[in-house]
Design an enzyme around this catalytic site. Structure first.
Site, short mmCIF file in Angstrom:
data_model
loop_
_atom_site.label_atom_id
_atom_site.label_comp_id
_atom_site.label_asym_id
_atom_site.label_seq_id
_atom_site.Cartn_x
_atom_site.Cartn_y
_atom_site.Cartn_z
N VAL A 234 2.14 2.75 -5.66
CA VAL A 234 1.25 2.14 -6.66
C VAL A 234 0.00 1.53 -5.99
O VAL A 234 -1.11 1.65 -6.52
CB VAL A 234 1.98 1.06 -7.51
CG1 VAL A 234 1.08 0.53 -8.60
CG2 VAL A 234 3.25 1.64 -8.12
N LYS B 241 12.18 -4.63 -17.96
CA LYS B 241 10.99 -4.42 -18.80
C LYS B 241 11.25 -4.94 -20.23
O LYS B 241 10.35 -5.52 -20.86
CB LYS B 241 10.64 -2.94 -18.85
CG LYS B 241 10.20 -2.40 -17.50
CD LYS B 241 10.19 -0.88 -17.51
CE LYS B 241 9.77 -0.32 -16.17
NZ LYS B 241 10.02 1.12 -16.05
N GLU C 90 12.73 4.12 -8.35
CA GLU C 90 12.66 2.93 -7.52
C GLU C 90 13.29 3.25 -6.16
O GLU C 90 14.06 4.22 -6.03
CB GLU C 90 13.45 1.78 -8.18
CG GLU C 90 12.79 1.23 -9.43
CD GLU C 90 11.49 0.50 -9.15
OE1 GLU C 90 11.41 -0.27 -8.18
OE2 GLU C 90 10.53 0.72 -9.89
N GLY D 242 8.18 10.43 -6.77
CA GLY D 242 7.73 9.03 -6.75
C GLY D 242 7.99 8.28 -8.05
O GLY D 242 7.42 7.22 -8.28
N PHE E 242 0.86 -1.18 0.00
CA PHE E 242 0.00 0.00 0.00
C PHE E 242 0.90 1.24 0.00
O PHE E 242 0.81 2.11 0.83
CB PHE E 242 -0.91 -0.02 1.24
CG PHE E 242 -2.11 0.88 1.12
CD1 PHE E 242 -3.08 0.67 0.15
CD2 PHE E 242 -2.28 1.95 1.99
CE1 PHE E 242 -4.19 1.50 0.05
CE2 PHE E 242 -3.39 2.78 1.91
CZ PHE E 242 -4.35 2.56 0.93
N1 LIG Z 1 6.40 3.73 -8.25
C1 LIG Z 1 6.20 3.58 -9.55
O1 LIG Z 1 6.04 4.55 -10.31
C2 LIG Z 1 6.16 2.20 -10.16
C3 LIG Z 1 5.87 2.06 -11.52
C4 LIG Z 1 5.77 0.79 -12.07
C5 LIG Z 1 5.99 -0.32 -11.28
N2 LIG Z 1 6.31 -0.15 -9.95
C6 LIG Z 1 6.53 -1.37 -9.16
O2 LIG Z 1 5.45 -1.50 -8.24
C7 LIG Z 1 5.90 -2.13 -7.05
C8 LIG Z 1 5.55 -1.25 -5.85
O3 LIG Z 1 6.24 -0.02 -5.98
P1 LIG Z 1 5.86 1.24 -5.08
O4 LIG Z 1 6.57 2.38 -5.71
O5 LIG Z 1 4.42 1.30 -4.86
O6 LIG Z 1 6.61 0.85 -3.70
P2 LIG Z 1 6.46 1.57 -2.29
O7 LIG Z 1 5.82 2.90 -2.41
O8 LIG Z 1 7.79 1.52 -1.63
O9 LIG Z 1 5.46 0.62 -1.46
C9 LIG Z 1 5.81 -0.69 -1.18
C10 LIG Z 1 4.75 -1.34 -0.33
O10 LIG Z 1 5.09 -2.71 -0.17
C11 LIG Z 1 4.84 -3.08 1.18
N3 LIG Z 1 5.63 -4.26 1.52
C12 LIG Z 1 6.97 -4.44 1.48
N4 LIG Z 1 7.28 -5.72 1.82
C13 LIG Z 1 6.11 -6.34 2.08
C14 LIG Z 1 5.77 -7.65 2.46
N5 LIG Z 1 6.71 -8.60 2.66
N6 LIG Z 1 4.46 -7.96 2.64
C15 LIG Z 1 3.50 -7.02 2.45
N7 LIG Z 1 3.77 -5.75 2.06
C16 LIG Z 1 5.07 -5.42 1.88
C17 LIG Z 1 5.20 -1.84 1.98
O11 LIG Z 1 4.62 -1.96 3.25
P3 LIG Z 1 4.64 -0.77 4.31
O12 LIG Z 1 3.59 0.20 3.83
O13 LIG Z 1 4.26 -1.41 5.58
O14 LIG Z 1 6.02 -0.19 4.28
C18 LIG Z 1 4.60 -0.76 1.08
O15 LIG Z 1 3.24 -0.56 1.39
C19 LIG Z 1 7.40 -2.36 -7.24
O16 LIG Z 1 7.60 -3.66 -7.72
C20 LIG Z 1 7.79 -1.36 -8.32
O17 LIG Z 1 8.90 -1.80 -9.09
C21 LIG Z 1 6.39 1.07 -9.38
#
Ligand SMILES: NC(=O)c1ccc[n+]([C@@H]2O[C@H](COP(=O)([O-])OP(=O)(O)OC[C@H]3O[C@@H](n4cnc5c(N)ncnc54)[C@H](OP(=O)(O)O)[C@@H]3O)[C@@H](O)[C@H]2O)c1
Length: 408
Positions: A26, A208, A193, A190, A23
């Site tokens: 994304v 990708k 990575e 945001g 959460f």
């Molecule tokens: N950001 C982008 O623009 C973007 C674009 C395309 C793809 N992605 C991909 O989407 C994915 C998420 O990215 P994000 O940017 O949303 O990351 P983020 O903002 O860092 O959020 C990561 C989330 O994962 C949770 N988490 C980590 N380990 C966990 C576990 N073992 N069990 C359950 N929850 C866990 C974290 O929990 P807590 O809230 O408790 O810390 C946090 O809510 C990644 O694979 C990334 O490569 C991101």
């Protein structure tokens, strides 16, 4: 007399129940997009997160810290995996598939590193794994390759598929920001990575590209086999050098068919006015597909960020509710032809490169076939040369102030 009977198909709101893992940027984007979606509602039964002390913007009873409890629920048909590390994601995704749950993921590192295993799990357990959000953010590239180009022999798929690097290059070029400031801005917005090295060193676009190659050519490459050089050493000098020639520097992922082989690499590239990529700025991505019959087509859209990626994930969840799954037609054709989807990369060719270096010893690792231009000043030294492609692997991860970019 012919009677024309018109049938109206009335589509009701359709719904499925899911669990969401992650959460963050994304995950919250998906949550908001789902809340405002028309015609499709997914019930999020539970949200798995990790940090027990973090403040949440919705009631705490939506969350669980126990992934096994979530995966064991009988009221979900699918999970959406949006966690920030590939190791935890692998456990969550494989356990879900083994339990017969469909999966949507945006985790390109997980998918590219473990593609063969995840492909087999889909077949073995009869579940779908969809990952549009993992590749080029909001651009619907995987489904287009899968459904529209499934019968056409493609010549190449290439483009800008890392929003964070593109943002950095744009701000350096348009506003004269230095690299560190531009990177900090990309992180604050945001786009980057958690580990920005994955973006700027070209790993993220390589993951990708591995996914694009599966759907465009039906071939599975291990990420480590694919060359990636990044923009981590780009300087104001390089940006000015490009501008003097009416060009801009972009980080470009490229895959093309060469006879029976595939060339695939991620490299910074000088692009001129003739290129569709020259005005793709900030976090925007662009993917150019060249088909044997369709010619060149360009898809442009936001390649990163909470809502653009959340929208792609939402589209996958909605697709699941229609029993959609990737058929991997080209991959199955290759497996039928050679027994497996693996294929050797073509590394036997030369590239015309701009190489900015500090001392001559740095050039020794490269197979320089012909020097076309040489420049030395107190500010910088560079070569433009024809270089054997395979020798670029010798400098990967050891660039150390060397900046290499494809010319033309
Ligand atoms: N950001 C982008 O623009 C973007 C674009 C395309 C793809 N992605 C991909 O989407 C994915 C998420 O990215 P994000 O940017 O949303 O990351 P983020 O903002 O860092 O959020 C990561 C989330 O994962 C949770 N988490 C980590 N380990 C966990 C576990 N073992 N069990 C359950 N929850 C866990 C974290 O929990 P807590 O809230 O408790 O810390 C946090 O809510 C990644 O694979 C990334 O490569 C991101």
């Amino acid at each position: 007399m012919l009677r024309i009977i018109t049938t109206y198909l009335i589509l009701d709101t359709y719904k499925m129940d899911i669990a969401l893992f992650g959460f963050g940027c994304v995950g919250q984007g998906l949550y908001d997009a789902l809340g405002q979606s028309h015609g499709f509602k997914a019930g999020i039964q539970k949200i798995g997160v990790k940090d027990r002390h973090k403040l949440r913007k919705i009631a705490l009873d939506h969350f669980s810290f126990d992934s096994l409890e979530i995966l064991g629920r009988s009221d979900i048909q699918a999970i959406v995996e949006l966690v920030d590390n590939a190791e935890d994601a692998l456990d969550i995704v494989t356990s879900a598939m083994q339990r017969g749950l469909h999966v949507v993921s945006a985790n390109k590192k997980l998918l590219a590193e473990h593609f063969d295993v995840l492909f087999q799990l889909q077949q073995k357990h009869g579940v779908a794994l969809l990952y549009e959000g993992a590749c080029a953010g909001s651009i619907p590239i995987i489904r287009n390759l899968e459904e529209y180009y499934d019968t056409e022999s493609l010549i190449s798929v290439s483009g800008i598929i890392n929003g964070s690097s593109n943002y950095i290059l744009t701000r350096m070029d348009r506003d004269g920001l230095d690299y560190e400031t531009a990177l900090k801005q990309a992180q604050e917005l945001g786009f980057a990575e958690i580990d920005p090295w994955l973006d700027v060193a070209g790993f993220d676009p390589k993951y990708k590209l591995v996914l694009l190659v599966v759907h465009a050519f039906g071939v599975i490459f291990k990420p480590d086999a694919v060359l990636n050089l990044g923009i981590q050493n780009v300087s104001a000098f390089d940006i000015e050098h490009a501008a003097l020639k009416g060009q801009r520097i972009k980080l470009v992922a490229y895959a093309a068919r060469n006879g029976n082989n595939i060339q695939a690499f991620v490299l910074p590239r000088f692009v001129g006015k003739e290129s569709n990529l020259i005005n793709i700025d900030n976090e925007y991505n662009a993917v150019e597909i060249e088909g044997a019959f369709s010619g060149k087509q360009l898809l442009v859209g936001k390649g990163a960020g909470s809502y653009p990626t959340g929208a792609a994930v939402l589209s996958d969840v909605a697709a699941l509710s229609h029993q959609y799954r990737y058929e991997y037609k080209k991959l199955h054709q290759n497996i039928a032809a050679n027994g497996h989807g693996l294929q050797d990369l073509d590394k036997d060719f030369t590239l015309k490169l701009y190489i900015r270096y500090q001392d001559d010893a740095q050039l020794q690792a490269l197979d320089i076939k012909e020097v076309i231009e040489q420049y030395t000043s107190p500010r910088a030294k560079y070569l433009i040369a024809e270089v054997g492609f395979e020798s670029l692997y010798n400098i990967r991860g050891k660039e150390n102030k060397l900046f290499v970019a494809l010319v033309g």
